[in-house]
Design an enzyme around this catalytic site. Sequence first.
Site, mmCIF file in Angstrom:
data_model
loop_
_atom_site.group_PDB
_atom_site.id
_atom_site.type_symbol
_atom_site.label_atom_id
_atom_site.label_comp_id
_atom_site.label_asym_id
_atom_site.label_seq_id
_atom_site.Cartn_x
_atom_site.Cartn_y
_atom_site.Cartn_z
ATOM 1 N N CYS A 111 77.080 62.582 126.228
ATOM 2 C CA CYS A 111 78.450 62.310 126.673
ATOM 3 C C CYS A 111 79.284 63.550 126.417
ATOM 4 C CB CYS A 111 79.007 61.132 125.858
ATOM 5 S SG CYS A 111 80.686 60.639 126.322
ATOM 6 N N CYS A 115 84.550 61.962 121.335
ATOM 7 C CA CYS A 115 85.203 61.090 120.339
ATOM 8 C C CYS A 115 84.600 61.368 118.960
ATOM 9 C CB CYS A 115 85.024 59.620 120.707
ATOM 10 S SG CYS A 115 85.767 59.204 122.291
#
Length: 343
Positions: A111, A115
């Site tokens: 990804c 985060c």
Amino acid sequence: MTDLKSLTRNELAEEMQSMGEKPFRAGQLYEWMHRKLAVRYEEMTNLPKTFAAKCAERYDYTVLNAVRVQESAVDGTRKYLFGLPDGNTVESVLMRYRHGNCVCVSSQVGCRMGCKFCASTLDGLERNLLPSEMLEQVYAVMRHTGERVSNVVVMGSGEPLDNYDNLLRFIELLTDENGLHISQRNVTVSTCGLVPRMRQLAEEKLQITLALSLHAATDAKRKELMPVAERYSLRELIDACAYYFEQTGRRITFEYSLVRGVNDSEEDAALLTSLIGHRNCHVNLIPVNPIRERDYVQSERRAVEAFQRKLQNRGINVTVRREMGRDIDGACGQLRRRYQSEQ
Ligand code: SAH
């Protein structure tokens, strides 16, 4: 080569036509792939061998095989690590609820959203998953358990709205009445908040649930946890959620992972309440699942309860996610990392 299992029914019909085949072959193939979940052409007993051979020559037939399965001793949750045709791996989770089986699927290998608390993003994005590779996560779990799957959540590794076209095709195939026919209402897509894509999704007017990973109630705090907050403000996000509700009539789910001392105070709860309190929504509190690479710690039970109460007192619909599969690297991306480090 064209990937057969990623084609919609209409596209498959066109392919058959271009091959000079009878139109009903499309329906037969579709049924073997998406209803009977066949793993090879030899299973497709009503197809002539010459036709199957022609297909094998022209198309990729994507099948995922589990390279590792871990079952939680605590709650029966199973975590699967699937091998992809190119040697990459992805994780999926099977959760068994009283109302049915739910599979959590990955949308990308790795990804690029960054985060801070998430293991999937530590090495960045490897590649997008094809529609067939998302479908196969559900199909392979069904083949492995022999049980039906009634719910699908796109909450595994990856940012689904960063793989938008493949995601939509996946949803179309998954919910098609000639395939598994999972109800759109039983499909949830979770996003870290790519505003333009959320608006685009609203305009597709699907009946799926959109879940927004909020995790903070101020822009400053959200930026500490999620780099995507540098691109889109909370204001823009909440407006996009309102637009989704307007267009689809579907209530938004807000996900909020609680991290001790970071976003779990009573003040945080009060700020969250004023941010979303007047909306028709549902809040899912997730005690953060600590990953080895970061030092985030789970909120204490008392803090979780106090946080929940504060929202409930304002009439907000809240659930605390039951922690499932804690003992089996349940959090996004953990199993894949462990597997890779062992190779
Ligand atoms: N990219 C999408 C979907 C994948 S993650 C998204 O951001 O929503 C699914 C949910 O799990 C998100 O809310 C994500 O922020 C959260 N999550 C990821 N790692 C976590 C961890 N270690 N503990 C708790 N929640 C986590």
